[in-house]
Design an enzyme around this catalytic site. Structure first.
Site, PDB file in Angstrom:
ATOM      1  N   GLY A  18       0.922  -1.192   0.003  1.00  0.00           N
ATOM      2  CA  GLY A  18      -0.045  -0.005  -0.029  1.00  0.00           C
ATOM      3  C   GLY A  18       0.680   1.384  -0.098  1.00  0.00           C
ATOM      4  O   GLY A  18       0.542   2.669   0.590  1.00  0.00           O
ATOM      5  N   SER A  19       1.930   1.372  -0.748  1.00  0.00           N
ATOM      6  CA  SER A  19       2.700   2.666  -0.763  1.00  0.00           C
ATOM      7  C   SER A  19       2.123   3.659  -1.396  1.00  0.00           C
ATOM      8  O   SER A  19       2.195   4.795  -1.191  1.00  0.00           O
ATOM      9  CB  SER A  19       4.121   2.265  -1.282  1.00  0.00           C
ATOM     10  OG  SER A  19       4.163   2.086  -2.631  1.00  0.00           O
ATOM     11  N   ASN A  20       1.378   3.298  -2.635  1.00  0.00           N
ATOM     12  CA  ASN A  20       0.562   4.120  -3.237  1.00  0.00           C
ATOM     13  C   ASN A  20      -0.728   5.043  -2.352  1.00  0.00           C
ATOM     14  O   ASN A  20      -0.917   5.828  -2.554  1.00  0.00           O
ATOM     15  CB  ASN A  20       0.166   3.831  -4.488  1.00  0.00           C
ATOM     16  CG  ASN A  20       1.196   3.949  -5.654  1.00  0.00           C
ATOM     17  OD1 ASN A  20       1.525   5.133  -5.981  1.00  0.00           O
ATOM     18  ND2 ASN A  20       1.424   2.821  -6.456  1.00  0.00           N
ATOM     19  N   ASN A 113      -6.940   3.201 -11.551  1.00  0.00           N
ATOM     20  CA  ASN A 113      -5.915   2.317 -11.344  1.00  0.00           C
ATOM     21  C   ASN A 113      -4.433   2.769 -11.775  1.00  0.00           C
ATOM     22  O   ASN A 113      -4.359   3.873 -12.677  1.00  0.00           O
ATOM     23  CB  ASN A 113      -6.013   1.104 -12.099  1.00  0.00           C
ATOM     24  CG  ASN A 113      -4.947   0.013 -11.636  1.00  0.00           C
ATOM     25  OD1 ASN A 113      -4.585  -0.253 -10.404  1.00  0.00           O
ATOM     26  ND2 ASN A 113      -4.189  -0.571 -12.616  1.00  0.00           N
ATOM     27  N   HIS A 115      -0.415   2.006 -13.381  1.00  0.00           N
ATOM     28  CA  HIS A 115       0.073   0.917 -13.768  1.00  0.00           C
ATOM     29  C   HIS A 115       1.715   1.406 -14.103  1.00  0.00           C
ATOM     30  O   HIS A 115       1.687   2.291 -14.632  1.00  0.00           O
ATOM     31  CB  HIS A 115      -0.400   0.564 -14.896  1.00  0.00           C
ATOM     32  CG  HIS A 115       0.420  -0.738 -15.945  1.00  0.00           C
ATOM     33  ND1 HIS A 115       0.392  -2.049 -15.126  1.00  0.00           N
ATOM     34  CD2 HIS A 115       1.140  -0.803 -16.874  1.00  0.00           C
ATOM     35  CE1 HIS A 115       0.680  -2.899 -15.874  1.00  0.00           C
ATOM     36  NE2 HIS A 115       1.403  -2.267 -16.966  1.00  0.00           N
ATOM     37  N   ASP A 156      -5.695  -3.560 -17.379  1.00  0.00           N
ATOM     38  CA  ASP A 156      -4.950  -2.491 -17.850  1.00  0.00           C
ATOM     39  C   ASP A 156      -5.382  -1.817 -19.237  1.00  0.00           C
ATOM     40  O   ASP A 156      -4.658  -1.580 -20.198  1.00  0.00           O
ATOM     41  CB  ASP A 156      -3.435  -3.112 -17.995  1.00  0.00           C
ATOM     42  CG  ASP A 156      -3.073  -3.291 -16.919  1.00  0.00           C
ATOM     43  OD1 ASP A 156      -3.075  -2.921 -15.772  1.00  0.00           O
ATOM     44  OD2 ASP A 156      -2.174  -4.360 -16.918  1.00  0.00           O
ATOM     45  N   GLU A 185       5.467   6.877  -9.465  1.00  0.00           N
ATOM     46  CA  GLU A 185       3.831   6.575  -9.110  1.00  0.00           C
ATOM     47  C   GLU A 185       3.542   7.314  -7.610  1.00  0.00           C
ATOM     48  O   GLU A 185       2.411   7.896  -7.926  1.00  0.00           O
ATOM     49  CB  GLU A 185       3.833   5.131  -8.589  1.00  0.00           C
ATOM     50  CG  GLU A 185       4.002   4.107 -10.054  1.00  0.00           C
ATOM     51  CD  GLU A 185       4.028   2.665  -9.470  1.00  0.00           C
ATOM     52  OE1 GLU A 185       3.076   2.430  -8.596  1.00  0.00           O
ATOM     53  OE2 GLU A 185       4.764   2.104  -9.797  1.00  0.00           O
TER      54      GLU A 185
END
Length: 210
Positions: A18-20, A113, A115, A156, A185
Site C-alpha cells: 500500500g505505498s501508493n 488504477n 500501472h 490495464d 507513481e
C-alpha cells in the site's frame, strides 16, 4: 453519473504494502489533495495497507475468497461496503485481483488504477510488479513510465488519464528500475486525483472519448 463531490470521497482497494495508498493519504493530510479516505478494502488480511489505513484513521476491511467463497457474493459485499461508507471514487492501489462486475457497474467511470509502464505497452494479464520491469528491460526500451487510467472489465485497458515517463538507465536491473518508477507513481497518483478534484480531469469525458 453525477459529478464528484469535493473533497473527493475515496475508497481504496489494495493487496499488499500500500505505498501508493500512503502517498495519497499523505497528500490528503498535508492539504495538497482535497479528499477524504472513507474505506480501505484488502483481499489480504495481513496486508500492510490495512495498517496504513488504521494509522490514518480510515476504516479497513478484509474481503476476499476467504470471507466470501462465491465470487458474486464477494463482489456484492464489496459494493455494499463501498456504498455504505460513502465512497464516490474507487482507487486501486496495488490490488492484485480483477475488480468485479457489480463494482464496475456500480462505480462506472469511477474506478482508477495505476500501472508501472506506459500503457498500452507492457500491460494486460500477468503484467504486474517486477514482471513489468523485466519485460521493459528485455525489450531494450530506453523509456518507461507510469500510467493512471480508468478501470474497465479488461486488465490495464481503460481510458488513460495521466502518464509520466521514467528513463531506463544503462545497467538497470528490474529492481532498480522498479524503485525509480515507484517514486514517480507516488507523485503522479496523488497529483492525478488532485486534478480530478479540481475538475481538470473529467472522468466521464475521458470515458466518452475512449
Amino acid at each position: 453519473m453525477s459529478a464528484l463531490a469535493v473533497p473527493l470521497q475515496l475508497g481504496f482497494l489494495a493487496s499488499h504494502g500500500g505505498s501508493n495508498l500512503q502517498a495519497i493519504l499523505d497528500a490528503i493530510a498535508t492539504g495538497t489533495l482535497a479528499a477524504q479516505g472513507r474505506l480501505v478494502i484488502c483481499n489480504n488480511s495481513s496486508a500492510k495497507a490495512l495498517e496504513r489505513a488504521r494509522a490514518a484513521g480510515v476504516p479497513g476491511l478484509h474481503l476476499s475468497s476467504a470471507t466470501h467463497a462465491e465470487p458474486d457474493a464477494l463482489d456484492t459485499a464489496m459494493l455494499e461496503a463501498l456504498r455504505g461508507h460513502g465512497v464516490e471514487l474507487l482507487v486501486c492501489a496495488g490490488y492484485m485481483r480483477r475488480v468485479g462486475a457489480r463494482v464496475l457497474v456500480g462505480y462506472r467511470n469511477r474506478v482508477v488504477n495505476i500501472h508501472p509502464a506506459l500503457l498500452p505497452n507492457f500491460g494486460g494479464p500477468g503484467m504486474y510488479g517486477l514482471r513489468v520491469h523485466q519485460a521493459v528491460l528485455a525489450a531494450g526500451e530506453r523509456l518507461t513510465g507510469v500510467t493512471v487510467h480508468l478501470v474497465d472489465e479488461h486488465y490495464d485497458h481503460g481510458p488513460i488519464l495521466a502518464q509520466a515517463t521514467v528513463p531506463v538507465q544503462p545497467g538497470d536491473t528490474p529492481e532498480a528500475l522498479q524503485a525509480r518508477v515507484l517514486q514517480t507513481e507516488h507523485r503522479l497518483y496523488p497529483d492525478t486525483l488532485r486534478r480530478i478534484a479540481l475538475g481538470e480531469i473529467d472522468l466521464d469525458a475521458a470515458a466518452a472519448h475512449c
